[in-house]
Design a protein around this motif. Structure first.
Motif, PDB file in Angstrom:
ATOM      1  N   ASP A  80      -9.805   3.829  -4.451  1.00  0.00           N
ATOM      2  CA  ASP A  80      -9.388   4.021  -3.066  1.00  0.00           C
ATOM      3  C   ASP A  80      -9.775   2.793  -2.246  1.00  0.00           C
ATOM      4  OD1 ASP A  80      -8.581   5.036  -0.677  1.00  0.00           O
ATOM      5  OD2 ASP A  80     -10.293   6.386  -0.420  1.00  0.00           O
ATOM      6  N   ASP A  81      -8.794   2.167  -1.623  1.00  0.00           N
ATOM      7  CA  ASP A  81      -9.033   0.902  -0.936  1.00  0.00           C
ATOM      8  C   ASP A  81      -7.959   0.715   0.136  1.00  0.00           C
ATOM      9  OD1 ASP A  81      -8.986  -2.075  -0.444  1.00  0.00           O
ATOM     10  OD2 ASP A  81     -10.545  -2.038  -1.983  1.00  0.00           O
ATOM     11  N   ILE A  82      -8.344   0.085   1.264  1.00  0.00           N
ATOM     12  CA  ILE A  82      -7.383  -0.198   2.325  1.00  0.00           C
ATOM     13  C   ILE A  82      -6.229  -1.046   1.817  1.00  0.00           C
ATOM     14  CG2 ILE A  82      -8.597  -2.284   3.076  1.00  0.00           C
ATOM     15  CD1 ILE A  82      -6.704   0.235   5.299  1.00  0.00           C
ATOM     16  N   ARG A  83      -6.477  -1.780   0.734  1.00  0.00           N
ATOM     17  CA  ARG A  83      -5.435  -2.647   0.198  1.00  0.00           C
ATOM     18  C   ARG A  83      -4.260  -1.860  -0.378  1.00  0.00           C
ATOM     19  NH1 ARG A  83      -9.220  -6.559  -3.383  1.00  0.00           N
ATOM     20  NH2 ARG A  83     -10.438  -4.615  -3.462  1.00  0.00           N
ATOM     21  N   PHE A  84      -4.475  -0.579  -0.714  1.00  0.00           N
ATOM     22  CA  PHE A  84      -3.354   0.241  -1.184  1.00  0.00           C
ATOM     23  C   PHE A  84      -2.317   0.378  -0.070  1.00  0.00           C
ATOM     24  CE2 PHE A  84      -1.135   4.224  -2.110  1.00  0.00           C
ATOM     25  CZ  PHE A  84      -0.813   4.037  -3.442  1.00  0.00           C
ATOM     26  N   LEU A  85      -2.796   0.599   1.159  1.00  0.00           N
ATOM     27  CA  LEU A  85      -1.909   0.682   2.311  1.00  0.00           C
ATOM     28  C   LEU A  85      -1.175  -0.643   2.516  1.00  0.00           C
ATOM     29  CD1 LEU A  85      -0.809   1.883   4.960  1.00  0.00           C
ATOM     30  CD2 LEU A  85      -2.968   1.235   6.044  1.00  0.00           C
ATOM     31  N   LEU A  86      -1.897  -1.750   2.411  1.00  0.00           N
ATOM     32  CA  LEU A  86      -1.290  -3.068   2.605  1.00  0.00           C
ATOM     33  C   LEU A  86      -0.248  -3.356   1.520  1.00  0.00           C
ATOM     34  CD1 LEU A  86      -4.529  -5.071   3.507  1.00  0.00           C
ATOM     35  CD2 LEU A  86      -2.807  -4.127   5.065  1.00  0.00           C
ATOM     36  N   LEU A  87      -0.555  -2.942   0.280  1.00  0.00           N
ATOM     37  CA  LEU A  87       0.409  -3.129  -0.816  1.00  0.00           C
ATOM     38  C   LEU A  87       1.681  -2.329  -0.577  1.00  0.00           C
ATOM     39  CD1 LEU A  87      -1.683  -3.065  -4.132  1.00  0.00           C
ATOM     40  CD2 LEU A  87      -0.210  -4.919  -3.335  1.00  0.00           C
ATOM     41  N   ALA A  88       1.506  -1.088  -0.120  1.00  0.00           N
ATOM     42  CA  ALA A  88       2.666  -0.231   0.130  1.00  0.00           C
ATOM     43  C   ALA A  88       3.572  -0.838   1.203  1.00  0.00           C
ATOM     44  CB  ALA A  88       2.203   1.159   0.548  1.00  0.00           C
ATOM     45  N   LYS A  89       2.952  -1.382   2.259  1.00  0.00           N
ATOM     46  CA  LYS A  89       3.745  -2.029   3.312  1.00  0.00           C
ATOM     47  C   LYS A  89       4.402  -3.294   2.775  1.00  0.00           C
ATOM     48  CE  LYS A  89       1.088  -0.299   7.269  1.00  0.00           C
ATOM     49  NZ  LYS A  89       2.222   0.433   7.858  1.00  0.00           N
ATOM     50  N   TRP A  90       3.656  -4.066   2.014  1.00  0.00           N
ATOM     51  CA  TRP A  90       4.157  -5.315   1.444  1.00  0.00           C
ATOM     52  C   TRP A  90       5.362  -5.053   0.537  1.00  0.00           C
ATOM     53  CZ3 TRP A  90       0.996  -8.892  -2.338  1.00  0.00           C
ATOM     54  CH2 TRP A  90       1.669 -10.124  -2.453  1.00  0.00           C
ATOM     55  N   GLN A  91       5.265  -3.970  -0.272  1.00  0.00           N
ATOM     56  CA  GLN A  91       6.343  -3.616  -1.200  1.00  0.00           C
ATOM     57  C   GLN A  91       7.497  -2.891  -0.505  1.00  0.00           C
ATOM     58  OE1 GLN A  91       5.372  -5.611  -3.795  1.00  0.00           O
ATOM     59  NE2 GLN A  91       6.001  -4.004  -5.213  1.00  0.00           N
ATOM     60  N   GLY A  92       7.283  -2.496   0.731  1.00  0.00           N
ATOM     61  CA  GLY A  92       8.336  -1.807   1.472  1.00  0.00           C
ATOM     62  C   GLY A  92       8.558  -0.369   1.035  1.00  0.00           C
ATOM     63  N   VAL A  93       7.513   0.290   0.507  1.00  0.00           N
ATOM     64  CA  VAL A  93       7.679   1.660  -0.006  1.00  0.00           C
ATOM     65  C   VAL A  93       6.876   2.680   0.792  1.00  0.00           C
ATOM     66  CG1 VAL A  93       8.192   0.862  -2.336  1.00  0.00           C
ATOM     67  CG2 VAL A  93       5.813   1.349  -1.698  1.00  0.00           C
ATOM     68  N   SER A  94       6.303   2.273   1.907  1.00  0.00           N
ATOM     69  CA  SER A  94       5.467   3.195   2.694  1.00  0.00           C
ATOM     70  C   SER A  94       6.205   4.484   3.034  1.00  0.00           C
ATOM     71  CB  SER A  94       4.990   2.513   3.978  1.00  0.00           C
ATOM     72  OG  SER A  94       4.154   1.421   3.687  1.00  0.00           O
ATOM     73  N   GLY A  95       7.475   4.367   3.396  1.00  0.00           N
ATOM     74  CA  GLY A  95       8.240   5.549   3.774  1.00  0.00           C
ATOM     75  C   GLY A  95       8.923   6.251   2.626  1.00  0.00           C
ATOM     76  N   LYS A 108      -3.557   2.840 -14.688  1.00  0.00           N
ATOM     77  CA  LYS A 108      -2.479   1.979 -14.231  1.00  0.00           C
ATOM     78  C   LYS A 108      -2.927   1.175 -13.010  1.00  0.00           C
ATOM     79  CE  LYS A 108       0.526   3.301 -17.288  1.00  0.00           C
ATOM     80  NZ  LYS A 108       1.022   2.361 -18.318  1.00  0.00           N
ATOM     81  N   THR A 109      -2.202   0.113 -12.715  1.00  0.00           N
ATOM     82  CA  THR A 109      -2.511  -0.688 -11.547  1.00  0.00           C
ATOM     83  C   THR A 109      -1.948  -0.020 -10.302  1.00  0.00           C
ATOM     84  OG1 THR A 109      -0.485  -2.000 -11.600  1.00  0.00           O
ATOM     85  CG2 THR A 109      -2.320  -2.771 -12.968  1.00  0.00           C
ATOM     86  N   PRO A 110      -2.483  -0.332  -9.115  1.00  0.00           N
ATOM     87  CA  PRO A 110      -1.919   0.232  -7.877  1.00  0.00           C
ATOM     88  C   PRO A 110      -0.436  -0.056  -7.710  1.00  0.00           C
ATOM     89  CG  PRO A 110      -4.082  -0.692  -7.439  1.00  0.00           C
ATOM     90  CD  PRO A 110      -3.750  -1.069  -8.848  1.00  0.00           C
ATOM     91  N   LEU A 111       0.008  -1.234  -8.129  1.00  0.00           N
ATOM     92  CA  LEU A 111       1.438  -1.549  -8.041  1.00  0.00           C
ATOM     93  C   LEU A 111       2.252  -0.612  -8.925  1.00  0.00           C
ATOM     94  CD1 LEU A 111       1.403  -5.455  -7.995  1.00  0.00           C
ATOM     95  CD2 LEU A 111       2.234  -3.948  -6.172  1.00  0.00           C
ATOM     96  N   GLU A 112       1.753  -0.335 -10.132  1.00  0.00           N
ATOM     97  CA  GLU A 112       2.451   0.579 -11.042  1.00  0.00           C
ATOM     98  C   GLU A 112       2.432   1.999 -10.493  1.00  0.00           C
ATOM     99  OE1 GLU A 112       1.743  -1.455 -15.417  1.00  0.00           O
ATOM    100  OE2 GLU A 112       0.072  -0.381 -14.466  1.00  0.00           O
ATOM    101  N   VAL A 113       1.330   2.378  -9.854  1.00  0.00           N
ATOM    102  CA  VAL A 113       1.215   3.722  -9.270  1.00  0.00           C
ATOM    103  C   VAL A 113       2.207   3.876  -8.119  1.00  0.00           C
ATOM    104  CG1 VAL A 113      -0.292   5.298  -8.015  1.00  0.00           C
ATOM    105  CG2 VAL A 113      -1.166   4.039  -9.998  1.00  0.00           C
ATOM    106  N   LEU A 114       2.337   2.842  -7.304  1.00  0.00           N
ATOM    107  CA  LEU A 114       3.310   2.894  -6.207  1.00  0.00           C
ATOM    108  C   LEU A 114       4.726   3.070  -6.743  1.00  0.00           C
ATOM    109  CD1 LEU A 114       1.981   0.117  -3.792  1.00  0.00           C
ATOM    110  CD2 LEU A 114       2.265   2.539  -3.240  1.00  0.00           C
ATOM    111  N   ASP A 115       5.068   2.317  -7.766  1.00  0.00           N
ATOM    112  CA  ASP A 115       6.394   2.448  -8.378  1.00  0.00           C
ATOM    113  C   ASP A 115       6.604   3.859  -8.914  1.00  0.00           C
ATOM    114  OD1 ASP A 115       7.019  -0.178  -7.817  1.00  0.00           O
ATOM    115  OD2 ASP A 115       6.437  -0.936  -9.788  1.00  0.00           O
ATOM    116  N   ALA A 116       5.561   4.406  -9.546  1.00  0.00           N
ATOM    117  CA  ALA A 116       5.664   5.749 -10.131  1.00  0.00           C
ATOM    118  C   ALA A 116       5.852   6.805  -9.052  1.00  0.00           C
ATOM    119  CB  ALA A 116       4.416   6.051 -10.958  1.00  0.00           C
ATOM    120  N   LEU A 117       5.146   6.661  -7.927  1.00  0.00           N
ATOM    121  CA  LEU A 117       5.251   7.656  -6.861  1.00  0.00           C
ATOM    122  C   LEU A 117       6.629   7.666  -6.212  1.00  0.00           C
ATOM    123  CD1 LEU A 117       1.823   7.466  -5.000  1.00  0.00           C
ATOM    124  CD2 LEU A 117       2.757   9.400  -6.269  1.00  0.00           C
ATOM    125  N   VAL A 118       7.284   6.527  -6.178  1.00  0.00           N
ATOM    126  CA  VAL A 118       8.606   6.445  -5.565  1.00  0.00           C
ATOM    127  C   VAL A 118       9.624   7.261  -6.356  1.00  0.00           C
ATOM    128  CG1 VAL A 118      10.535   4.895  -5.049  1.00  0.00           C
ATOM    129  CG2 VAL A 118       8.209   4.235  -4.420  1.00  0.00           C
TER     130      VAL A 118
END
Length: 348
Positions: A80-95, A108-118
């Motif tokens: 859990d890190d503030i950088r997860f929020l920054l990554l989500a905004k950077w990747q354009g997947v926050s919404g 998995k990496t946070p980037l891979e987790v973001l892709d999986a959640l989408v």
């Protein structure tokens, strides 16, 4: 002289200003690069060590990206890190991060987790409803697994306003229309109303396929009522068309169906075995008393029983008796039937 001094001073100021701008730019570039590296290093870092290869997470509706990060952190999916929020905004997947119950891989990496959640699909829970159960028995299965309140389920299946909303018609009960099947439910499907709607919709889909080639559609309520009796009379699918044929032959001749399961359904708090008193007790469902179909379905039939009623065997049988092995002996006349009863039942 004064002019020369002013000119030199201005030149010196310009040179100083350029140095300030240069160093400021270098500092900002260094800071930006450090921030990028700080975020990227997190984005490509593996999640914490976990005992299991997957974990199920539950993201409530309206959860912020920061809240999702907390949930993922608690489940050892990511750090859990503030950088997860920054990554989500950077990747354009926050919404685009979904709410629901999901199964995610650990490590998995946070980037891979973001892709999986989408693209994640909600976890599906299999709930199997066998053929031939009564509505209260079905309610117990769903309630036992925490999908609904049993009392609410039983209340809704007799709520005429709710029944009308399903599109079935002006029925007084949904008994018979709670289709037996294996349902794959997600967390969002919890609640008696949603569960019943899913079952009724499944029934309607099956019924639509069964009668699609009929120019004149068969009577829905009568078909389901008879199919529910067929369902309770035999567990052998090959016998169902014969059982259906027997009952239809008896109805055509004005004979009573004399089906034991209808007697049982009409008696509150029934306790086996069936007695002569039970057989003589008049209820809207006792087909030893009424010379017609019971008041309504006595169970929830599956596709095979519905199909058997719609396509009964071409036979002249009027009687059948259990052979105590899951099958039945069929007869066209009472004399042969009595012999079969003597052979398979009274000796037993």
């Amino acid at each position: 002289m004064f002019y020369i001094k002013c000119k030199n001073y201005l030149q010196q100021c310009v040179r100083n200003w350029k140095r300030v701008v240069l160093w400021t730019a270098l500092f900002l570039c260094f800071t930006a690069l450090s921030a990028v590296l700080w975020i990227v290093s997190y984005g490509y870092s593996k999640g914490p060590a976990a005992e299991s290869e997957t974990a199920i997470i539950d993201i409530p509706k309206g959860t912020s990206v920061r809240g999702i990060s907390h949930i993922l952190g608690e489940s050892a999916i990511i750090h859990d890190d503030i950088r997860f929020l920054l990554l989500a905004k950077w990747q354009g997947v926050s919404g685009r991060l979904q709410a629901g119950e999901f199964r995610l891989e650990t490590g998995k990496t946070p980037l891979e987790v973001l892709d999986a959640l989408v693209i994640a699909q909600p976890v599906q829970h299999a709930v199997t409803i066998p053929e031939g159960l009564r509505a209260d028995e079905i309610a117990s299965i769903f309630a036992g697994d925490g999908w609904c309140d049993k009392a609410k389920y039983e209340e809704l299946i007799r709520d005429e306003k709710f029944i009308a909303s399903t599109g079935l018609g002006k029925f007084t009960s949904l008994e018979g229309f709670l289709y037996p099947d294996t349902y794959y439910l997600t967390k969002e499907m919890r609640g008696a109303e949603k569960i019943i709607q899913i079952q009724v919709k499944r029934f309607q889909e099956v019924w639509s396929v069964l009668v699609e080639d009929y120019e004149i559609k068969p009577d829905l309520y009568e078909t389901v009522t008879l199919a529910s009796i067929v369902e309770k009379e035999t567990a052998d699918s090959s016998e169902r068309p014969l059982i259906a044929s027997v009952f239809q032959n008896r109805l055509q001749k004005g004979m009573k169906l004399q089906s034991d399961p209808t007697v049982v359904y009409g008696i509150e708090n029934f306790q086996a075995p069936i007695t002569k008193t039970h057989l003589l007790t008049a209820t809207p469902y006792n087909t030893y008393v009424i010379p017609a179909l019971p008041a309504g379905p006595i169970a929830n039939p599956g596709r095979a029983s519905l199909d058997a009623v719609l396509n009964p065997a071409e036979a002249e049988f009027l009687y059948f008796v259990s052979k105590n092995d899951g099958t039945h002996q069929f007869s066209t006349n009472l004399t042969d039937h009595n012999k079969a009863v003597q052979k398979y039942q009274r000796k037993k």
